[in-house]
Write an enzyme that holds these catalytic residues in place. Structure first.
Site, PDB file in Angstrom:
ATOM      1  N   ASP A   1      -6.358 -25.201 -53.166  1.00 28.59           N
ATOM      2  CA  ASP A   1      -7.170 -26.396 -52.874  1.00 28.59           C
ATOM      3  C   ASP A   1      -6.396 -27.704 -52.918  1.00 28.59           C
ATOM      4  O   ASP A   1      -6.988 -28.770 -52.915  1.00 28.59           O
ATOM      5  CB  ASP A   1      -8.365 -26.456 -53.830  1.00 28.59           C
ATOM      6  CG  ASP A   1      -8.078 -27.215 -55.107  1.00 28.59           C
ATOM      7  OD1 ASP A   1      -6.969 -27.050 -55.660  1.00 28.59           O
ATOM      8  OD2 ASP A   1      -8.952 -27.968 -55.548  1.00 28.59           O
ATOM      9  N   GLU A   2      -5.082 -27.612 -52.906  1.00 27.13           N
ATOM     10  CA  GLU A   2      -4.298 -28.817 -53.194  1.00 27.13           C
ATOM     11  C   GLU A   2      -3.005 -28.813 -52.393  1.00 27.13           C
ATOM     12  O   GLU A   2      -2.355 -27.778 -52.286  1.00 27.13           O
ATOM     13  CB  GLU A   2      -3.965 -28.709 -54.676  1.00 27.13           C
ATOM     14  CG  GLU A   2      -3.609 -29.918 -55.390  1.00 27.13           C
ATOM     15  CD  GLU A   2      -3.145 -29.555 -56.812  1.00 27.13           C
ATOM     16  OE1 GLU A   2      -2.331 -30.299 -57.312  1.00 27.13           O
ATOM     17  OE2 GLU A   2      -3.581 -28.536 -57.377  1.00 27.13           O
TER      18      GLU A   2
HETATM   19  P1  TTP Z   1      -8.529 -27.647 -59.619  1.00 25.70           P
HETATM   20  O1  TTP Z   1      -8.173 -28.483 -58.418  1.00 25.70           O
HETATM   21  O2  TTP Z   1      -7.745 -27.859 -60.863  1.00 25.70           O
HETATM   22  O3  TTP Z   1     -10.054 -27.875 -60.014  1.00 25.70           O
HETATM   23  P2  TTP Z   1     -11.330 -28.075 -59.093  1.00 25.70           P
HETATM   24  O4  TTP Z   1     -10.977 -28.178 -57.653  1.00 25.70           O
HETATM   25  O5  TTP Z   1     -12.318 -27.013 -59.416  1.00 25.70           O
HETATM   26  O6  TTP Z   1     -11.926 -29.447 -59.632  1.00 25.70           O
HETATM   27  P3  TTP Z   1     -11.372 -30.933 -59.402  1.00 25.70           P
HETATM   28  O7  TTP Z   1     -12.466 -31.655 -58.693  1.00 25.70           O
HETATM   29  O8  TTP Z   1     -11.143 -31.464 -60.783  1.00 25.70           O
HETATM   30  O9  TTP Z   1     -10.111 -30.831 -58.603  1.00 25.70           O
HETATM   31  O10 TTP Z   1      -8.428 -26.112 -59.262  1.00 25.70           O
HETATM   32  C1  TTP Z   1      -8.800 -25.595 -57.995  1.00 25.70           C
HETATM   33  C2  TTP Z   1      -9.457 -24.230 -58.135  1.00 25.70           C
HETATM   34  O11 TTP Z   1      -8.579 -23.311 -58.789  1.00 25.70           O
HETATM   35  C3  TTP Z   1     -10.707 -24.263 -58.974  1.00 25.70           C
HETATM   36  O12 TTP Z   1     -11.866 -24.571 -58.209  1.00 25.70           O
HETATM   37  C4  TTP Z   1     -10.762 -22.884 -59.558  1.00 25.70           C
HETATM   38  C5  TTP Z   1      -9.311 -22.442 -59.637  1.00 25.70           C
HETATM   39  N1  TTP Z   1      -8.841 -22.516 -61.048  1.00 25.70           N
HETATM   40  C6  TTP Z   1      -8.820 -21.341 -61.800  1.00 25.70           C
HETATM   41  O13 TTP Z   1      -9.170 -20.268 -61.324  1.00 25.70           O
HETATM   42  N2  TTP Z   1      -8.416 -21.425 -63.100  1.00 25.70           N
HETATM   43  C7  TTP Z   1      -8.038 -22.601 -63.692  1.00 25.70           C
HETATM   44  O14 TTP Z   1      -7.678 -22.628 -64.888  1.00 25.70           O
HETATM   45  C8  TTP Z   1      -8.058 -23.800 -62.883  1.00 25.70           C
HETATM   46  C9  TTP Z   1      -7.637 -25.119 -63.483  1.00 25.70           C
HETATM   47  C10 TTP Z   1      -8.469 -23.691 -61.580  1.00 25.70           C
HETATM   48 MG    MG Z   2      -9.443 -29.465 -57.016  1.00 29.26          MG
END
Ligand code: TTP
Ligand code: MG
Length: 361
Positions: free
Chosen positions: A107-108
């Site tokens: 997602d990044e």
């Molecule tokens: P993130 O980008 O850290 O979190 P997010 O997108 O859910 O929330 P934010 O709005 O704060 O960015 O992580 C992306 C995805 O990766 C998240 O939706 C689920 C997965 N993930 C895990 O499976 N385990 C973890 O410990 C983390 C941090 C994320």
């Molecule tokens: Mg995220």
């Protein structure tokens, strides 16, 4: 190296990614506190909707703790294929703007749009456009950070989350970094932040007052990185399609451990951490390596290469237990245990010829 302040870097990060997808696909979950992950005794929250975050529910939190904090929390099972599909959709959008895309997880990603396919001059305009495109194509929101290097872009994307964006211009960077609490520096975790606070470093301003030698002698190579980033210097380039060689997790004990039972308990926790990290990268590894560090800093390692990917809790728990059983830990005490997954498919030419094996080194 291009260390000037003329690059245009965007960091894009989807909002509550897995949870947002589940809410999109099931209207009954919209506006509600939900967590993606297992609700059982050993379940862990992968991510939570922003509604659930108001109650303190966070990624990597045991599900029992999450339910205690938010009794009406709804658990939804994860569906990796769906997340992968959305991830592919957003990556395609990135490539409409530039080929310099470095995904960090599903997602990044970092994008270098200094030269870009649209000819648009302003990176913030591109970021707005990309977020709109993502919403149009996937129905999901993203946040963006825009700056002249990766370090600042990454921090910036978090500032106006969810569904927002932040630009840090070269002339704003110094003031921004000086007032930034040390915990917000990307790459400074809880442990390092604690050490810094012990040294009287609480924010960018106080970090800046420590000279390079002092930082290097206290934090090694990372000290040099901190010295530079707090001055807004980060020459790391956006590397397209970074290939990750391994993913690992380890734990240093508060007190040395000398029993097999004690080590097994710790190993279980490391497996959970490893699973979380594997969840964030989109690769399947075939080799698991167990590492032990003795109280006198000797390293012991054992590894296993499987015919099938080592990508779930059952197989990781079983394999790591076997590795530990085979490590012959008697007669010594240990200060650290760790696990690493490597040998990702596609990393080596001869992957297909791999036979299951244990390596004792
Ligand atoms: P993130 O980008 O850290 O979190 P997010 O997108 O859910 O929330 P934010 O709005 O704060 O960015 O992580 C992306 C995805 O990766 C998240 O939706 C689920 C997965 N993930 C895990 O499976 N385990 C973890 O410990 C983390 C941090 C994320
Ligand atoms: Mg995220």
């Amino acid at each position: 190296m291009n260390d000037s302040k003329t690059r245009k870097i965007i960091h894009i990060d989807m909002d509550a990614f897995y949870a947002a997808i589940e809410q999109r696909d099931n209207p009954e979950l919209r506006g509600k506190a939900i967590a993606v992950g297992g609700s059982g005794g050993r379940g862990v929250v992968m991510t939570a909707s922003y509604e659930a975050r108001q109650y303190g529910v966070r990624s990597a939190m045991p599900s029992v703790t999450a339910s205690r904090k938010c009794p009406h929390l709804i658990f939804v099972k994860s569906n990796r294929e769906k997340y992968k599909y959305a991830s592919d959709q957003i990556r395609k959008i990135f490539y409409e703007y530039t080929d310099l895309v470095e995904p960090l997880s599903l997602d990044e990603a970092y994008l270098d749009v200094t030269e870009n396919k649209t000819g648009e001059k302003y990176a913030s305009v591109i970021a707005t456009e990309i977020r709109a495109r993502i919403y149009e194509v996937t129905g999901l929101t993203a946040s963006a950070g825009v700056s002249y290097n990766k370090f600042l872009a990454k921090i910036a994307s978090d500032i106006n989350k969810p569904n927002g964006q932040t630009i840090i211009r070269p002339d704003q960077a110094d003031a921004f970094l000086e007032s930034l609490p040390i915990e917000k520096f990307h790459g400074i975790g809880k442990v390092t932040a604690g050490k810094m606070r012990d040294m009287g470093i609480t924010d960018g301003k106080s970090l800046k007052s420590v000279d390079l030698n002092a930082l290097v002698s206290r934090f090694g190579k990372a000290g040099r990185h901190y010295y530079h980033v707090v001055r807004g210097i980060d020459a790391r380039e956006v590397k397209p399609d970074r290939i990750r060689k391994s993913v690992g997790a380890e734990h240093t004990f508060l007190k040395d451990i000398d029993s097999l039972e004690g080590l097994k308990d710790e190993l279980g926790k490391v497996v959970e951490r490893l699973l979380e990290r594997l969840g964030k990268v989109d690769r399947k590894g075939y080799t698991l390596t167990l590492k032990l560090k003795t109280s006198d800093f000797q390293i012991l390692s054992r590894s296993y290469t499987g015919e099938t990917a080592l990508d779930n809790r059952g197989i990781l728990t079983e394999t790591s237990d076997i590795l530990l059983d085979n490590a012959d830990i008697r007669g010594r005490s240990y200060r650290l245990i760790g696990l690493q997954i490597s040998n990702f498919r596609g990393d080596t030419e001869d992957d297909d010829s791999e036979q299951p094996r244990f390596d004792f080194t």
